[in-house]
Design an enzyme around this catalytic site. Structure first.
Site, PDB file in Angstrom:
ATOM      1  N   SER B 160      77.260 -54.282  41.132  1.00 23.51           N
ATOM      2  CA  SER B 160      77.372 -54.386  42.890  1.00 23.51           C
ATOM      3  C   SER B 160      77.230 -55.637  43.359  1.00 23.51           C
ATOM      4  CB  SER B 160      76.228 -53.400  43.212  1.00 23.51           C
ATOM      5  OG  SER B 160      76.171 -53.163  44.916  1.00 23.51           O
ATOM      6  N   ASP B 331      81.026 -43.131  44.611  1.00 26.25           N
ATOM      7  CA  ASP B 331      80.496 -44.790  45.715  1.00 26.25           C
ATOM      8  C   ASP B 331      81.493 -44.717  46.594  1.00 26.25           C
ATOM      9  OD1 ASP B 331      80.163 -47.042  46.700  1.00 26.25           O
ATOM     10  OD2 ASP B 331      80.078 -47.840  44.465  1.00 26.25           O
ATOM     11  N   HIS B 361      77.012 -44.776  45.150  1.00 21.37           N
ATOM     12  CA  HIS B 361      77.022 -46.714  44.556  1.00 21.37           C
ATOM     13  C   HIS B 361      75.783 -46.323  44.277  1.00 21.37           C
ATOM     14  CE1 HIS B 361      77.603 -50.772  44.761  1.00 21.37           C
ATOM     15  NE2 HIS B 361      76.448 -50.652  45.236  1.00 21.37           N
TER      16      HIS B 361
END
Lengths: 381, 381
Positions: B160, B331, B361
C-alpha cells in the site's frame, strides 16, 4: 397507514389544470408511517406532462432519485428537466402520447412535506421530522391515482433510488401497476450501500452548523460543508474510477499547486478535487441537509422483501406486471449483478438490459441513457 | 535536501544495541523538504530484528502503510507485529537470516517527527507542520544506511503506501537498493485515490474539535469524530463490496433496530455500521488526526515520475534492481491494472504476482498475505 385523499383538499388543482411541468400539490391529511411515526399534515407536490386519456390508461409515474425532484421534463419556459433526454414530446417517454406524472418524494425538499416544512407549531420540523421509508413515499403517491382518476399506472419508472421506489410501488400496489422499469437499482440496499450512506449521514451530523438538525434560520445556511462532503462521497460512487482517471488524472487545477508549501491551508488542488468541490457546491445550493439525511436513511431501509417473506417471495409474486430491469455495466454503486439477481427473482422471462458506458452509475442520467430507448419502447408498447 | 546523520547524535543507540522489536531513534538534525518547507530537528524512530552480517549484506528495509508503524514483527514481550505472518524467526522474511529494519514515517505519530512533536518553541507543531512527501520520508530513512553501516539494502519492501515508499526508495537511491517488493500499490496516486484522500482530509478539518490543527491539549482528545469518519471512508476502500455483503448483509447489529422510530437520534444500526464504528474507534485510539492528514496528503503527492521525465522514464531506468510487484486481485483501491502498468514500465522481465482473495486491498495484511511467500522466497533468494 391511512391516507385521507378523498375528497381532494381545498385549494389543490385538478388533473386538467396547469401547464406541463409546473408544480401542483395535493393535501393528504395525516400519515401514519411504516416505522411508527406520524405526520399530521402531508402535502405531496408533483408535476405532469401531456393529457390523460379518458380511460386513464396512459398515465406514467416517474420517480426521482436521491436528490432529484418532480421536474423530470422541461417546463413551459425552461429546459431544465433532469431526464429531458427521455421524457418529452417525441421522446421515448412521449408526452404527446403519455400522461407523465412525477411526484417529489416525501421527506425531501422539492415541495412535498419534509424536514424544512413547518410542523404544527409553525417551526420547521428539523430534528423532529420522523424516519420515513420508501414505502411511506409510495403510500403518499398512491393518493395520486384517486386524485387524477386513474385506476392503474401504465408504467412506473425510476432509476437509482427512483428504481427502488418503482419496485416498492409494484410490490405494494401490484393491482395498480401494469408495467415497471427499474433502472440502475436493486431489490434491497446492500452492506456497501448502507456503509456509504452511513458516512454521508455522519458527514452532515459532524458539521457544527448542523446543530442536531435545527439549523434553520442560521445566517450561514447550516451544514453546507457537511452536506458538501456527503455529496463528494456520493458523487464518487456515481462515477467510475476509469472516468475520473481519464478526465482528471493527476492534473493540477489550473495554475494551482497541489504540492503544498509550508503553509498547509493554502495547498493547491488537483483537478479532481476542484471537480468534487464543484459537485458539492452545486448540490448545497439546491438541497436541504435534513432532507438529504432523511432520504438517505430511507434508502438505507430499502428492502422489498421486508415483511413479505423475503425478496424472492416478494418479487416472485408479481406475475401480473411487465418488468424492465436495466443496469449500467460500469456501475459500482448498484452493481449489475444486483440487477441480475432482481431479474432472476421476478417471474420468469425478465432479463437485464444494459447501458454500456464507462461512466458508472450516472450513466442512467447522461446521454448514455438514450441506450434505454429500445428496451423502453419494448416495454411501453 | 540535507541530512546531518554523521556523527550519530548523542543518546541514540547503535546497531547491536537493543532487543529485537524495541524502539530506537536517530537524530538527523535539520531537513529541507522537497516542496520548500524545513524542519529544524528531525528524529527518526525505527525498530530492528535479527543480526546484521559483517558485510552488511542481509539488511531488509520494511516500510509501513498509511497508519502503520515500525513494529512490523513481534517484540520481546508481545505478539503485536502488524506483519508477523511474514516477518519473524522462520517466517519468509526470516529474522534468523535477515536484519530487518522498520522506520516510522516522517510526519506520522509512531515516534518519528510529526505534527504532534514539539516545535522549537516547545509547543506541538500542529497546524505549522509542513507538507511532506514520500521522498522526504525516504530521505530521512537514507540516514539509516550510514548509521547502521550498510551500503545497500538487500531488499526494500512495503505494501500500500509502504509499497509507494519502497518504489520511491528504489527510484531515489537505486545504487542502495538490490531488490524491491511493491505490494498492492502503484506508481502514482490516481484521480480516484486523490479524491478519496481529499474526502478524508475534509472529514478531519470539518470536525469543530480540529481547530485548524491546533487541538492538542483539548480535554476531548481533538477531532476524533472527523478522524473516525476518515477511517470509515478509508476502510471501506480497503475491503471489497462482496466481503461486506457476505459478512454483514442487511443484518441489524445485535438487538438494535435500524428502522428508526420517530426519534431520529436513536435509530439502531446495521451490523456493517457497527463494524465501521469499531474500525473508526480503533484507529482514533491510536492515531493523531494531524498525522493522518499529513501522511494522507503525502500519499496524494505520490508520483514516482515527478521530476524524472515521467513514470516510464523513472521506472525504466531501474535496471540494477530486482523487483517483485504483487497485487490483490479484488483490490479496489490499488487496482491490479495499476500493478500491471507498474511492472510494464520497469525493465523487462517483471510480471505481477497475485494474492487471490475476495477481501480486497487488505489482503496484503491478512492471512491471505501468506500467498506472498513463494514470490518473496524467489526475490529474497
Amino acid at each position: 397507514m391511512s391516507i385521507d385523499a378523498e375528497p381532494v383538499a381545498a385549494g389543490t388543482t385538478q388533473a386538467s389544470g396547469p401547464a406541463d411541468g409546473t408544480p401542483r400539490s395535493l393535501d393528504l391529511g395525516a400519515l401514519e408511517l411504516e416505522t411508527g411515526g406520524r405526520l399530521p399534515e402531508v402535502r405531496l407536490t408533483f408535476q405532469t406532462w401531456g393529457r390523460l386519456e379518458a380511460d386513464g390508461g396512459n398515465a406514467v409515474l416517474v420517480l426521482h432519485a436521491l436528490t432529484g425532484d418532480a421536474h423530470v421534463a422541461d417546463g413551459p419556459e425552461d429546459s431544465d428537466g433532469w431526464w429531458r433526454d427521455l421524457v418529452g414530446p417525441g421522446k421515448v417517454i412521449d408526452t404527446d402520447r403519455f400522461f407523465v406524472v412525477a411526484p417529489a418524494a416525501l421527506g425531501g425538499c422539492a415541495g412535498s412535506t419534509g424536514p424544512a416544512t413547518p410542523a404544527p407549531d409553525g417551526e420547521p420540523w428539523g430534528s423532529r421530522f420522523p424516519f420515513v421509508t420508501l414505502r411511506d413515499m409510495a403510500a403518499t403517491e398512491f393518493a395520486l391515482l384517486g386524485h387524477l382518476g386513474i385506476d392503474a399506472w401504465h408504467t412506473v419508472i425510476g432509476g437509482s433510488m427512483g428504481g427502488a421506489r418503482a419496485l416498492e410501488w409494484a410490490a405494494t400496489y401490484p393491482a395498480h401497476v401494469r408495467r415497471c422499469a427499474v433502472l440502475a437499482s436493486c431489490a434491497a440496499s446492500t452492506a456497501e450501500q448502507i456503509a456509504l450512506s452511513q458516512m454521508q449521514v455522519e458527514a452532515i451530523r459532524l458539521d457544527p452548523a448542523f446543530e442536531g438538525g435545527d439549523y434553520y434560520g442560521r445566517a450561514d445556511g447550516g451544514p453546507i460543508r457537511g452536506l458538501g462532503l456527503a455529496r463528494r462521497l456520493a458523487h464518487l460512487s456515481y462515477r467510475s474510477e476509469a472516468e475520473l482517471g481519464q478526465r482528471f488524472g493527476r492534473d493540477p487545477q489550473g495554475s494551482e499547486q497541489p504540492l503544498g508549501s509550508a503553509d498547509r491551508e493554502r495547498r493547491g488542488r488537483y483537478a479532481v478535487e476542484s471537480y468534487l468541490d464543484h459537485q458539492a457546491a452545486k448540490l448545497v445550493g439546491r438541497f436541504d441537509a435534513n432532507a438529504y439525511l432523511t432520504i438517505t436513511e430511507a434508502l438505507m431501509s430499502h428492502d422489498v422483501g421486508r415483511g413479505r417473506g423475503g425478496i424472492e417471495a416478494a418479487l416472485g409474486a408479481l406475475e401480473g406486471i411487465e418488468f424492465l430491469i436495466a443496469a449500467v455495466d460500469s456501475d459500482r454503486l448498484y452493481l449489475p449483478e444486483q440487477s441480475e439477481a432482481m431479474a432472476a427473482a421476478l417471474p420468469p422471462g425478465v432479463s437485464v438490459d444494459y447501458i454500456r458506458s464507462p461512466i458508472g452509475h450516472d450513466g442512467f442520467l447522461t446521454s448514455a441513457a438514450t441506450q434505454l430507448e429500445p428496451p423502453l419502447r419494448r416495454l411501453l408498447g
